[in-house]
Design a protein around this motif. Structure first.
Motif, PDB file in Angstrom:
ATOM      1  N   GLY A   1       0.825  -1.188   0.000  1.00  0.00           N
ATOM      2  CA  GLY A   1       0.000   0.000   0.000  1.00  0.00           C
ATOM      3  C   GLY A   1       0.866   1.247   0.000  1.00  0.00           C
ATOM      4  O   GLY A   1       2.078   1.195  -0.226  1.00  0.00           O
ATOM      5  N   THR A   2       0.254   2.385   0.273  1.00  0.00           N
ATOM      6  CA  THR A   2       0.984   3.651   0.279  1.00  0.00           C
ATOM      7  C   THR A   2       0.793   4.361   1.615  1.00  0.00           C
ATOM      8  O   THR A   2      -0.274   4.277   2.228  1.00  0.00           O
ATOM      9  CB  THR A   2       0.523   4.581  -0.853  1.00  0.00           C
ATOM     10  OG1 THR A   2      -0.872   4.887  -0.677  1.00  0.00           O
ATOM     11  CG2 THR A   2       0.731   3.926  -2.213  1.00  0.00           C
TER      12      THR A   2
ATOM     13  N   ILE B   1     -11.494   2.290  -0.435  1.00  0.00           N
ATOM     14  CA  ILE B   1     -11.338   3.191   0.707  1.00  0.00           C
ATOM     15  C   ILE B   1      -9.901   3.713   0.749  1.00  0.00           C
ATOM     16  O   ILE B   1      -8.956   2.953   0.552  1.00  0.00           O
ATOM     17  CB  ILE B   1     -11.648   2.476   2.034  1.00  0.00           C
ATOM     18  CG1 ILE B   1     -13.159   2.219   2.173  1.00  0.00           C
ATOM     19  CG2 ILE B   1     -11.146   3.288   3.232  1.00  0.00           C
ATOM     20  CD1 ILE B   1     -13.519   1.448   3.436  1.00  0.00           C
ATOM     21  N   VAL B   2      -9.744   5.003   0.987  1.00  0.00           N
ATOM     22  CA  VAL B   2      -8.456   5.583   1.345  1.00  0.00           C
ATOM     23  C   VAL B   2      -8.618   6.164   2.746  1.00  0.00           C
ATOM     24  O   VAL B   2      -9.543   6.951   2.995  1.00  0.00           O
ATOM     25  CB  VAL B   2      -8.017   6.675   0.349  1.00  0.00           C
ATOM     26  CG1 VAL B   2      -6.803   7.419   0.880  1.00  0.00           C
ATOM     27  CG2 VAL B   2      -7.704   6.067  -1.010  1.00  0.00           C
TER      28      VAL B   2
ATOM     29  N   ARG C   1       4.367  -0.476   8.808  1.00  0.00           N
ATOM     30  CA  ARG C   1       4.831  -1.802   8.390  1.00  0.00           C
ATOM     31  C   ARG C   1       3.681  -2.621   7.817  1.00  0.00           C
ATOM     32  O   ARG C   1       3.842  -3.306   6.811  1.00  0.00           O
ATOM     33  CB  ARG C   1       5.463  -2.539   9.577  1.00  0.00           C
ATOM     34  CG  ARG C   1       5.919  -3.945   9.230  1.00  0.00           C
ATOM     35  CD  ARG C   1       6.760  -4.526  10.342  1.00  0.00           C
ATOM     36  NE  ARG C   1       8.049  -3.871  10.443  1.00  0.00           N
ATOM     37  CZ  ARG C   1       9.079  -4.129   9.639  1.00  0.00           C
ATOM     38  NH1 ARG C   1       8.971  -5.016   8.682  1.00  0.00           N
ATOM     39  NH2 ARG C   1      10.218  -3.493   9.778  1.00  0.00           N
ATOM     40  N   ARG C   2       2.525  -2.547   8.461  1.00  0.00           N
ATOM     41  CA  ARG C   2       1.360  -3.312   7.982  1.00  0.00           C
ATOM     42  C   ARG C   2       0.975  -2.873   6.578  1.00  0.00           C
ATOM     43  O   ARG C   2       0.705  -3.702   5.696  1.00  0.00           O
ATOM     44  CB  ARG C   2       0.185  -3.088   8.946  1.00  0.00           C
ATOM     45  CG  ARG C   2      -1.148  -3.661   8.501  1.00  0.00           C
ATOM     46  CD  ARG C   2      -1.113  -5.180   8.498  1.00  0.00           C
ATOM     47  NE  ARG C   2      -2.338  -5.706   7.935  1.00  0.00           N
ATOM     48  CZ  ARG C   2      -2.592  -5.821   6.644  1.00  0.00           C
ATOM     49  NH1 ARG C   2      -1.685  -5.436   5.748  1.00  0.00           N
ATOM     50  NH2 ARG C   2      -3.725  -6.317   6.209  1.00  0.00           N
ATOM     51  N   VAL C   3       0.935  -1.590   6.324  1.00  0.00           N
ATOM     52  CA  VAL C   3       0.528  -1.069   5.021  1.00  0.00           C
ATOM     53  C   VAL C   3       1.538  -1.416   3.938  1.00  0.00           C
ATOM     54  O   VAL C   3       1.186  -1.892   2.854  1.00  0.00           O
ATOM     55  CB  VAL C   3       0.314   0.461   5.096  1.00  0.00           C
ATOM     56  CG1 VAL C   3       0.145   1.056   3.694  1.00  0.00           C
ATOM     57  CG2 VAL C   3      -0.904   0.793   5.953  1.00  0.00           C
TER      58      VAL C   3
ATOM     59  N   ASN D   1      -4.190   2.119   1.657  1.00  0.00           N
ATOM     60  CA  ASN D   1      -3.620   3.428   1.354  1.00  0.00           C
ATOM     61  C   ASN D   1      -4.005   4.377   2.482  1.00  0.00           C
ATOM     62  O   ASN D   1      -5.196   4.612   2.731  1.00  0.00           O
ATOM     63  CB  ASN D   1      -4.135   3.935   0.003  1.00  0.00           C
ATOM     64  CG  ASN D   1      -3.726   3.010  -1.130  1.00  0.00           C
ATOM     65  OD1 ASN D   1      -2.560   2.923  -1.480  1.00  0.00           O
ATOM     66  ND2 ASN D   1      -4.680   2.290  -1.701  1.00  0.00           N
ATOM     67  N   VAL D   2      -3.000   4.900   3.155  1.00  0.00           N
ATOM     68  CA  VAL D   2      -3.218   5.577   4.433  1.00  0.00           C
ATOM     69  C   VAL D   2      -2.435   6.883   4.504  1.00  0.00           C
ATOM     70  O   VAL D   2      -1.286   6.964   4.055  1.00  0.00           O
ATOM     71  CB  VAL D   2      -2.768   4.648   5.587  1.00  0.00           C
ATOM     72  CG1 VAL D   2      -2.795   5.375   6.918  1.00  0.00           C
ATOM     73  CG2 VAL D   2      -3.637   3.398   5.641  1.00  0.00           C
TER      74      VAL D   2
END
Length: 464
Positions: free
Chosen positions: A26-27, A264-265, A296-298, A313-314
């Motif tokens: 993810g980002t 979802i973002v 780390r999770r993302v 994406n967070v």
């Protein structure tokens, strides 16, 4: 220390590693708020962000000096049209035409603008911002972008707070408040679907935790792999973090009103390093743990239990502690940095940084930080000695961990507890596998930490 349990742990580890290799990462972005009278200039901020490898930033307005500073930086922006402007934006496209011509066209594409957040948590602020204006404002901004052939490259959405949900537990029971569904939720989701956009969600496990410390464990709130997780009888899934549970509650709420394909973002999430007396858990250590574990999770890839193939994406909240924010003490202490650009605590924002491959700026934060990018693997609390012993047997046997220091009379034998010995073995395995994603799990018996473990006088290595 061989055990018949090792095959099950080997399977879990291989599955985790295989899944991580196949899943897109993810980002991680960051919110750059400016409610402070002591913040560095936008130009200095851009240099700070670039030094940390940040490629995505969310703003709360479209200030021209800020947009100019990001020109040529390679950093993608989400800009904001504030709540105060919604009524005017909904009144006519002449307003949104002018807004786009003043706030987007002079800067894009040298300043990369990838999305516009129309309003912010409008449903939570409906007393001052009529929800009826939101959808019309979003449509008008889209129409104004379309006149300049920008409607396909710049997404339109609006951040929604979790307070828009009528229920969120268990995640499968996620549902929007009934009075919002027909007037605004369903039409907004239809618009997002038609324009190939996504819903913006602001999710804060911290708030749920401080309101429910008797039922929500700190490990669960901080994304630590705790015990067996929380099973959801409604969908048969098991949740190991409150963050994933909250995200899936929104997915379930959208599905309940007929929308299953909208992404979802997470446009805001974070944990404060300081709070009022009632804001239990607001500490630098917990803030570092939450943000570090989330990054780390993302970046390790994969999605939530309900949407495992959708990458996360967070945008972390926030870049700086902002001294002019109102409300409880925590509101002014969500920053990763003090206004003088010193770190409040050390959380690398890239996978290379987490794995030790990036040179991070030296921290002078209140929390003693390890060397750049260092992480360790330790036993999770409350998983039971039987499970820890089985995982310990695997790590020291088939796993190939260096367990000589925890043998009788060796340097790390004391304290002579299963938790201490398992932590040493787990960390040895984790470091020998180059801190690879999935190598610190052991079926939920272990989790990654960003502070050096302390068990007696034993030192935990960070490499072999």
């Amino acid at each position: 220390m061989n055990s018949p349990h090792f095959l099950s742990f080997l399977l879990l580890l291989l599955t985790s590693l295989h899944y991580s290799a196949l899943s897109d990462s993810g980002t991680i972005g960051i919110n750059y708020g400016r409610l402070g009278d002591n913040l560095p200039s936008p130009a200095r901020v851009v240099q700070l962000l670039k030094s940390q490898g940040v490629t995505k930033v969310k703003l709360y307005d479209s200030d021209s000096s800020v947009l100019s500073a990001f020109s040529g930086s390679g950093i993608s922006l989400t800009v904001g049209l504030p709540n105060d402007n919604l009524a005017s934006a909904a009144a006519s496209t002449s307003y949104t035409d002018s807004w786009v011509e003043s706030n987007i066209l002079p800067f894009h594409p040298k300043t990369i603008i990838e999305a516009i957040a129309v309003g912010n948590e409008v449903f939570a602020n409906s007393a001052t911002t009529p929800t009826s204006a939101l959808l019309t404002a979003m449509k008008n901004v889209y129409t104004s972008l379309d006149k300049h052939n920008l409607s396909s490259s710049i997404k339109i959405s609006s951040p929604v707070a979790l307070s828009a949900l009528n229920s969120s537990y268990p995640p499968s029971a996620g549902a929007f408040k009934p009075d919002l569904i027909e007037p605004v939720i369903k039409p907004m989701l239809q618009f997002l679907n038609q324009t190939n956009s996504y819903i913006m969600v602001n999710a804060y496990p911290f708030f749920a935790y401080i309101d429910n410390t008797d039922t929500i464990s700190l490990d669960y709130a901080l994304l630590r792999n705790s015990a067996a997780g929380n099973p959801d009888s409604g969908n048969g899934l098991v949740y190991k973090s409150l963050f994933e549970a909250q995200t899936d509650a929104v997915f379930a709420a959208m599905s309940a009103v007929g929308f299953d394909d909208i992404k979802i973002v997470i446009t805001e999430t974070g944990w404060p390093s300081k709070g009022d007396e009632k804001e239990v858990g607001a500490t630098p250590e917990n803030a570092a743990a939450y943000n570090g574990n989330l990054v780390r999770r993302v970046l390790s890839g994969g999605g939530t239990p309900l949407r495992p193939k959708d990458s996360l994406n967070v945008f972390l909240f926030a870049l700086f502690n902002e001294n002019q924010k109102t409300g409880p003490t925590s509101e002014r202490n969500y920053g990763l940095y003090y206004p003088n650009e010193e770190k409040v605590y050390d959380v690398p924002l890239t996978l290379d940084g987490l794995n030790g491959g990036q040179n991070m700026t030296e921290s002078k934060a209140q929390v003693p930080a390890p060397a750049a990018g260092q992480t360790w693997c330790v036993a999770s609390e409350n998983v039971g000695e039987e499970k820890l012993q089985a995982a310990l047997d695997y790590a020291c046997g088939q796993g190939g961990a260096d367990c000589r220091p925890i043998q009788t009379e060796a340097t790390c034998f004391n304290p002579n507890t299963v938790e201490a010995h398992a932590s040493y073995a787990f960390n040895s395995y984790y470091q020998k596998n180059s801190r690879l994603s999935g190598s610190c799990d052991f079926g939920g018996a272990a989790h990654v930490v960003t502070q050096s473990p302390k068990f007696g006088s034993c030192d935990f290595p960070t490499g072999y």
